[in-house]
Design a protein around this motif. Structure first.
Motif, PDB file in Angstrom:
ATOM      1  N   LYS A  58      -7.660   4.887   1.704  1.00  0.00           N
ATOM      2  CA  LYS A  58      -7.805   5.374   0.423  1.00  0.00           C
ATOM      3  C   LYS A  58      -6.480   5.851  -0.340  1.00  0.00           C
ATOM      4  O   LYS A  58      -6.345   5.841  -1.505  1.00  0.00           O
ATOM      5  CB  LYS A  58      -8.743   6.564   0.582  1.00  0.00           C
ATOM      6  CG  LYS A  58      -9.382   7.224  -0.894  1.00  0.00           C
ATOM      7  CD  LYS A  58     -10.256   8.554  -0.588  1.00  0.00           C
ATOM      8  CE  LYS A  58     -10.482   9.255  -1.844  1.00  0.00           C
ATOM      9  NZ  LYS A  58     -11.542  10.306  -1.590  1.00  0.00           N
ATOM     10  N   CYS A  59      -5.454   6.567   0.501  1.00  0.00           N
ATOM     11  CA  CYS A  59      -4.549   7.156   0.008  1.00  0.00           C
ATOM     12  C   CYS A  59      -3.542   6.217  -0.226  1.00  0.00           C
ATOM     13  O   CYS A  59      -2.853   6.223  -1.362  1.00  0.00           O
ATOM     14  CB  CYS A  59      -3.972   7.947   1.254  1.00  0.00           C
ATOM     15  SG  CYS A  59      -4.714   9.614   1.646  1.00  0.00           S
ATOM     16  N   MET A  60      -3.614   4.700   0.213  1.00  0.00           N
ATOM     17  CA  MET A  60      -2.715   4.005  -0.113  1.00  0.00           C
ATOM     18  C   MET A  60      -3.208   3.088  -1.516  1.00  0.00           C
ATOM     19  O   MET A  60      -2.225   2.935  -2.367  1.00  0.00           O
ATOM     20  CB  MET A  60      -2.731   2.821   0.909  1.00  0.00           C
ATOM     21  CG  MET A  60      -2.107   3.263   2.424  1.00  0.00           C
ATOM     22  SD  MET A  60      -2.085   2.175   3.635  1.00  0.00           S
ATOM     23  CE  MET A  60      -0.894   0.845   2.975  1.00  0.00           C
ATOM     24  N   VAL A  61      -4.473   3.203  -1.819  1.00  0.00           N
ATOM     25  CA  VAL A  61      -5.031   2.982  -2.894  1.00  0.00           C
ATOM     26  C   VAL A  61      -4.518   3.746  -4.007  1.00  0.00           C
ATOM     27  O   VAL A  61      -4.070   3.348  -5.248  1.00  0.00           O
ATOM     28  CB  VAL A  61      -6.474   2.695  -3.008  1.00  0.00           C
ATOM     29  CG1 VAL A  61      -6.972   2.451  -4.368  1.00  0.00           C
ATOM     30  CG2 VAL A  61      -6.750   1.525  -2.052  1.00  0.00           C
ATOM     31  N   THR A  62      -4.665   4.993  -3.728  1.00  0.00           N
ATOM     32  CA  THR A  62      -4.159   6.067  -4.800  1.00  0.00           C
ATOM     33  C   THR A  62      -2.800   5.959  -4.986  1.00  0.00           C
ATOM     34  O   THR A  62      -2.219   5.914  -6.101  1.00  0.00           O
ATOM     35  CB  THR A  62      -4.638   7.128  -4.512  1.00  0.00           C
ATOM     36  OG1 THR A  62      -6.137   7.389  -4.248  1.00  0.00           O
ATOM     37  CG2 THR A  62      -4.383   8.481  -5.620  1.00  0.00           C
ATOM     38  N   ARG A  63      -2.050   5.915  -4.049  1.00  0.00           N
ATOM     39  CA  ARG A  63      -0.386   6.250  -4.128  1.00  0.00           C
ATOM     40  C   ARG A  63      -0.036   4.776  -4.961  1.00  0.00           C
ATOM     41  O   ARG A  63       1.144   4.942  -5.611  1.00  0.00           O
ATOM     42  CB  ARG A  63       0.138   6.196  -2.819  1.00  0.00           C
ATOM     43  CG  ARG A  63      -0.124   7.405  -2.186  1.00  0.00           C
ATOM     44  CD  ARG A  63       0.497   8.523  -2.714  1.00  0.00           C
ATOM     45  NE  ARG A  63       0.612   9.923  -2.248  1.00  0.00           N
ATOM     46  CZ  ARG A  63       0.934  11.070  -2.273  1.00  0.00           C
ATOM     47  NH1 ARG A  63       1.796  11.211  -3.571  1.00  0.00           N
ATOM     48  NH2 ARG A  63       0.697  12.055  -1.887  1.00  0.00           N
TER      49      ARG A  63
END
Length: 543
Positions: free
Chosen positions: A306-311
């Motif tokens: 999820k963090c990679m998608v957001t970043r």
């Protein structure tokens, strides 16, 4: 920055402007139009939406592409998901343990000596405990874990022997031994390494600059697929996780074993290395190890995705999709004009630039001719090789395409070169070089960072200039060239108050204690002055 005051966005912009306008001597119009893109870390002084450095640079450049460094983004995603103690303390405990070991071995030579003595007795190679905290990319975490897992058995034996001796070196050793005997903790370390193995290739490619801006999202999604494979993995066992990184675990004897290279054999080719097997038999039962791994799979890894998608969501913008034509692998084989539309859309984004304006009507014709030239002369070339050939030999044939190629290559998604520069400066300013001036450090850094773009002639000029500067700053031993081919016999040396030196040939006394030697063989001599004692003068005659 000392001359500009505080390191705020306004002063940073002024410093950058002065470099291009005053130092490089660009006109204000050239500087304004030549700036295509900028990448920076996520500090608010750089990437602030309203008054950050990049926002200020974009005020007069509406076409400018501002990029939050991808190398920093992946680090922040790992930190947010994996090292957040609110979600899970598993990985943060591993990192804290490595930090404890680092400072223990750094501050206690006795503990370090015990470890190497144990390794020497077992005839195995151990690795230095690495620093994994501070300003470090993901690969440093992986290297630290690899060293820890490799040294695990030897480290446990060393700490146990230290505690058994009467000379206790530190109060931390009992707690460290408890961690080393904990199979659940070892399993967590191994699983942490498996996760970092999936992420590190992406981080390293970002640091090397191998990825173009339009490729970032694709590479991130490949890494997400590898992490998803870890989540979907069903067959989990303590023995399987430990064996995946080279450990052998005996559940009945509670013994952990590992084959390590013999001392000095790490310098050999892998096929020529010899190994010794080392074992530790006092391990604790692996209570809760599988549950700990399942908790990581259920809580930590999904959050990492999820963090990679957001970043990295900003790389889904149209501007990056319009750059994909750069790679021949993305060309449509059936329609040679399929890439013309994204070419024109990219050109329209930079149409307000007053430098090298694009001829929209010529783009389609040039692209068709380019595809034909590639088909006949540059088939099977990689992307960078292809455009290097085109830009060098056929720029006049495809001027508008080449301008767009330059624009795409200007969009560097990472500022890892700058971070590497900081590391180079730290290495330069060691305890033995504290007298280096800022100007000297600046010159050394420019040479280190830009050495790959200097030609052989430019490198030779730099070396000669530096040598001349070095020899002119203080007294140096100089070698005088032989100006005549005739050989002179070596003659007695007399020191005379009026003349200075006699070789049996004519010597002219010059001002400022300089000397002129005529009709002699090559000599090496030291300058001398009247204030120096006569015995300090030295002449060496070459045979």
């Amino acid at each position: 920055m000392d001359t500009y005051g505080a390191a705020n966005a306004e002063n940073l912009k002024q410093a950058i402007d002065d470099v291009f306008i005053k130092a490089i001597k660009l006109s204000e119009e050239q500087y304004s139009n030549a700036l295509i893109s900028a990448a920076a870390d996520g500090a608010s002084v750089n990437t602030g939406v309203y008054s950050g450095l990049l926002a200020r640079l974009s005020q007069t450049r509406p076409w400018m592409v501002n990029i939050h460094c991808i190398s920093h983004r992946i680090e922040l995603a790992v930190k947010d998901a994996m090292l957040d103690t609110k979600r899970s303390k598993a990985f943060s405990d591993v990192q804290q343990f490595m930090i404890t070991l680092y400072y223990l071995f750094k501050k206690s030579p006795k503990v370090s000596r015990h470890l190497h003595s144990t390794a020497e007795a077992l005839d195995v190679q151990v690795y230095k405990v690495k620093k994994v905290h501070g300003t470090r990319f993901v690969c440093h975490q992986l290297l630290g874990l690899q060293s820890l897992i490799n040294d695990w058995v030897v480290l446990a034996l060393s700490v146990e022997n230290s505690l058994a001796s009467k000379n206790k070196t530190t109060t931390q050793l009992p707690g460290i031994l408890q961690k080393l005997r904990n199979v659940t903790f070892l399993v967590t370390c191994c699983y942490f390494k498996n996760v970092l193995d999936a992420i590190t290739p992406l981080s390293l490619s970002f640091q090397r600059g191998d990825i173009m801006a339009y490729e970032v999202l694709y590479q991130v999604q490949r890494t997400q697929s590898r992490i998803q494979d870890l989540i979907d993995e069903e067959a989990i066992s303590v023995k399987g996780i430990l064996s995946s990184i080279g450990n052998e675990y005996d559940e009945t004897e509670l013994t952990i074993s590992r084959s390590l290279p013999k001392q000095g054999h790490t310098r050999r080719n892998i096929v020529n290395r010899e190994y010794n097997k080392v074992s530790y038999t006092n391990m604790f039962k692996p209570t809760g190890a599988i549950e700990a791994v399942k908790s990581i799979k259920e809580k930590v890894l999904p959050e990492l995705l999820k963090c990679m998608v957001t970043r990295f969501s900003s790389f889904d913008a149209d501007i990056y999709r319009h750059m994909q034509w750069l790679d021949p692998a993305n060309w449509d084989e059936d329609d040679v004009t399929a890439e013309v539309k994204p070419l024109l859309q990219l050109a329209s984004h930079f149409q307000e630039r007053k430098m090298h304006e694009i001829d929209y009507f010529a783009v389609k014709r040039e692209w068709k001719d380019l595809r034909n030239a590639v088909k006949h002369f540059y088939i099977n070339l990689q992307m960078k090789q292809l455009w290097q050939k085109i830009m060098t030999y056929r720029r006049t044939d495809f001027p508008n395409i080449c301008r767009l190629v330059e624009i795409v290559f200007c969009n560097g998604p990472s500022n890892s070169t700058v971070e590497a520069g900081f590391s180079h400066l730290t290495a330069m300013l060691s305890d033995r070089r504290l007298s280096l001036s800022h100007k000297t450090m600046e010159d050394l850094l420019l040479l280190k960072v830009n050495h790959h773009i200097f030609t052989d002639t430019e490198q030779e000029k730099i070396i000669i200039s530096a040598l001349d500067s070095f020899l002119s700053t203080k007294k140096r031993k100089l070698k005088l060239d032989n100006t005549h081919q005739t050989k002179q016999p070596c003659m007695d040396l007399d020191i005379d108050d009026d003349i200075g030196v006699h070789f049996g040939v004519e010597v002219e006394q010059l001002e400022d204690d300089d000397m002129f030697i005529d009709n002699t063989e090559d000599c090496e001599l030291d300058y001398f002055s009247e204030s120096e004692p006569e015995e300090c003068f030295e002449v060496e005659t070459a045979e």
